[in-house]
Design a protein around this motif. Structure first.
Motif, PDB file in Angstrom:
ATOM      1  N   MET A  98      42.935  18.538 -18.128  1.00  0.00           N
ATOM      2  CA  MET A  98      42.612  19.924 -18.421  1.00  0.00           C
ATOM      3  C   MET A  98      41.474  19.963 -19.428  1.00  0.00           C
ATOM      4  SD  MET A  98      44.722  22.918 -20.380  1.00  0.00           S
ATOM      5  CE  MET A  98      44.818  21.973 -21.847  1.00  0.00           C
ATOM      6  N   THR A  99      40.553  20.880 -19.193  1.00  0.00           N
ATOM      7  CA  THR A  99      39.440  21.102 -20.107  1.00  0.00           C
ATOM      8  C   THR A  99      39.474  22.545 -20.582  1.00  0.00           C
ATOM      9  OG1 THR A  99      38.084  19.489 -18.927  1.00  0.00           O
ATOM     10  CG2 THR A  99      36.924  21.079 -20.304  1.00  0.00           C
ATOM     11  N   VAL A 100      39.398  22.719 -21.898  1.00  0.00           N
ATOM     12  CA  VAL A 100      39.282  24.060 -22.469  1.00  0.00           C
ATOM     13  C   VAL A 100      37.804  24.407 -22.500  1.00  0.00           C
ATOM     14  CG1 VAL A 100      39.627  25.470 -24.524  1.00  0.00           C
ATOM     15  CG2 VAL A 100      41.374  23.811 -23.849  1.00  0.00           C
ATOM     16  N   ARG A 101      37.457  25.521 -21.893  1.00  0.00           N
ATOM     17  CA  ARG A 101      36.053  25.947 -21.847  1.00  0.00           C
ATOM     18  C   ARG A 101      35.670  26.858 -22.996  1.00  0.00           C
ATOM     19  NH1 ARG A 101      35.483  26.827 -15.333  1.00  0.00           N
ATOM     20  NH2 ARG A 101      35.336  24.606 -14.871  1.00  0.00           N
ATOM     21  N   ARG A 102      36.601  27.722 -23.431  1.00  0.00           N
ATOM     22  CA  ARG A 102      36.339  28.611 -24.564  1.00  0.00           C
ATOM     23  C   ARG A 102      37.644  29.220 -25.032  1.00  0.00           C
ATOM     24  NH1 ARG A 102      35.309  34.483 -22.692  1.00  0.00           N
ATOM     25  NH2 ARG A 102      36.028  34.323 -20.553  1.00  0.00           N
ATOM     26  N   VAL A 103      37.636  29.660 -26.269  1.00  0.00           N
ATOM     27  CA  VAL A 103      38.777  30.351 -26.865  1.00  0.00           C
ATOM     28  C   VAL A 103      38.236  31.636 -27.474  1.00  0.00           C
ATOM     29  CG1 VAL A 103      40.570  30.249 -28.622  1.00  0.00           C
ATOM     30  CG2 VAL A 103      39.949  28.175 -27.361  1.00  0.00           C
ATOM     31  N   VAL A 104      38.875  32.763 -27.158  1.00  0.00           N
ATOM     32  CA  VAL A 104      38.371  34.066 -27.588  1.00  0.00           C
ATOM     33  C   VAL A 104      39.493  34.868 -28.247  1.00  0.00           C
ATOM     34  CG1 VAL A 104      37.250  36.211 -26.827  1.00  0.00           C
ATOM     35  CG2 VAL A 104      36.785  34.072 -25.611  1.00  0.00           C
ATOM     36  N   PRO A 105      39.305  35.281 -29.510  1.00  0.00           N
ATOM     37  CA  PRO A 105      40.293  36.191 -30.091  1.00  0.00           C
ATOM     38  C   PRO A 105      40.173  37.561 -29.433  1.00  0.00           C
ATOM     39  CG  PRO A 105      38.472  35.857 -31.616  1.00  0.00           C
ATOM     40  CD  PRO A 105      38.236  34.959 -30.441  1.00  0.00           C
ATOM     41  N   ASN A 106      41.309  38.211 -29.209  1.00  0.00           N
ATOM     42  CA  ASN A 106      41.331  39.561 -28.636  1.00  0.00           C
ATOM     43  C   ASN A 106      41.753  40.524 -29.735  1.00  0.00           C
ATOM     44  OD1 ASN A 106      40.764  38.668 -25.950  1.00  0.00           O
ATOM     45  ND2 ASN A 106      42.868  38.022 -25.770  1.00  0.00           N
ATOM     46  N   LEU A 107      40.838  41.374 -30.155  1.00  0.00           N
ATOM     47  CA  LEU A 107      41.109  42.346 -31.210  1.00  0.00           C
ATOM     48  C   LEU A 107      41.544  43.656 -30.570  1.00  0.00           C
ATOM     49  CD1 LEU A 107      37.930  41.678 -33.370  1.00  0.00           C
ATOM     50  CD2 LEU A 107      40.159  40.515 -33.470  1.00  0.00           C
ATOM     51  N   HIS A 108      42.667  44.174 -30.983  1.00  0.00           N
ATOM     52  CA  HIS A 108      43.174  45.433 -30.436  1.00  0.00           C
ATOM     53  C   HIS A 108      42.590  46.584 -31.254  1.00  0.00           C
ATOM     54  CE1 HIS A 108      45.889  43.028 -28.065  1.00  0.00           C
ATOM     55  NE2 HIS A 108      46.083  42.326 -29.159  1.00  0.00           N
ATOM     56  N   SER A 109      41.954  47.544 -30.566  1.00  0.00           N
ATOM     57  CA  SER A 109      41.277  48.628 -31.271  1.00  0.00           C
ATOM     58  C   SER A 109      41.015  49.796 -30.334  1.00  0.00           C
ATOM     59  CB  SER A 109      39.937  48.129 -31.822  1.00  0.00           C
ATOM     60  OG  SER A 109      39.216  49.171 -32.420  1.00  0.00           O
ATOM     61  N   GLU A 110      41.019  50.978 -30.893  1.00  0.00           N
ATOM     62  CA  GLU A 110      40.581  52.174 -30.162  1.00  0.00           C
ATOM     63  C   GLU A 110      39.117  52.479 -30.495  1.00  0.00           C
ATOM     64  OE1 GLU A 110      42.378  53.702 -27.818  1.00  0.00           O
ATOM     65  OE2 GLU A 110      43.953  52.228 -28.198  1.00  0.00           O
ATOM     66  N   ALA A 111      38.536  51.711 -31.408  1.00  0.00           N
ATOM     67  CA  ALA A 111      37.167  51.943 -31.874  1.00  0.00           C
ATOM     68  C   ALA A 111      36.209  50.922 -31.255  1.00  0.00           C
ATOM     69  CB  ALA A 111      37.123  51.876 -33.400  1.00  0.00           C
ATOM     70  N   VAL A 112      36.159  50.886 -29.931  1.00  0.00           N
ATOM     71  CA  VAL A 112      35.349  49.892 -29.230  1.00  0.00           C
ATOM     72  C   VAL A 112      33.863  50.040 -29.556  1.00  0.00           C
ATOM     73  CG1 VAL A 112      34.697  48.988 -26.970  1.00  0.00           C
ATOM     74  CG2 VAL A 112      37.091  49.556 -27.446  1.00  0.00           C
TER      75      VAL A 112
END
Length: 115
Positions: free
Chosen positions: A1-15
């Motif tokens: 398995m290769t990890v290509r990227r890791v992305v934090p997901n920020l929860h917000s109504e202020a996109v």
């Protein structure tokens, strides 16, 4: 398995406000589905952050996304480990195959591959 990227997901109504703020740090919008927007560094494209209002097809919002080269193999490994699958492996209409799993601290991890 290769990890290509890791992305934090920020929860917000202020996109839009987050787009502007992270733009000050050098990020540019690379994807926007209305409910999730991803910003990336032009000089290091895998350095990313996503801002989401709510996941469109899953029962919970993920805290983190991990893109791998073979999501089916990772799914089998994670399932066989006994970890809690929060959202089953499936193909999404926006071109990813993904599942959600809960980590030991309760965070929800979106594991995906692009088709």
């Amino acid at each position: 398995m290769t990890v290509r990227r890791v992305v934090p997901n920020l929860h917000s109504e202020a996109v839009p406000e987050n787009r502007e703020f992270y733009g000050l740090l050098g990020f540019e919008e690379v994807m926007n589905h209305g409910w999730i927007m991803t910003l990336a560094s032009p000089s290091s494209p895998t350095a990313q952050v996503s801002v989401m209002t709510a996941d469109r097809t899953a029962p919970v919002d993920p805290d983190l996304s991990v893109e791998v080269d073979d999501v089916d193999a990772v799914y089998e490994t994670v399932r066989d480990s006994g970890a809690e699958i929060v959202h089953p492996l499936r193909d999404e209409e926006w071109g990813v195959r993904r599942f959600f799993v809960r980590d030991p601290d309760g965070r929800v991890v979106n594991v995906l591959s692009h088709r």
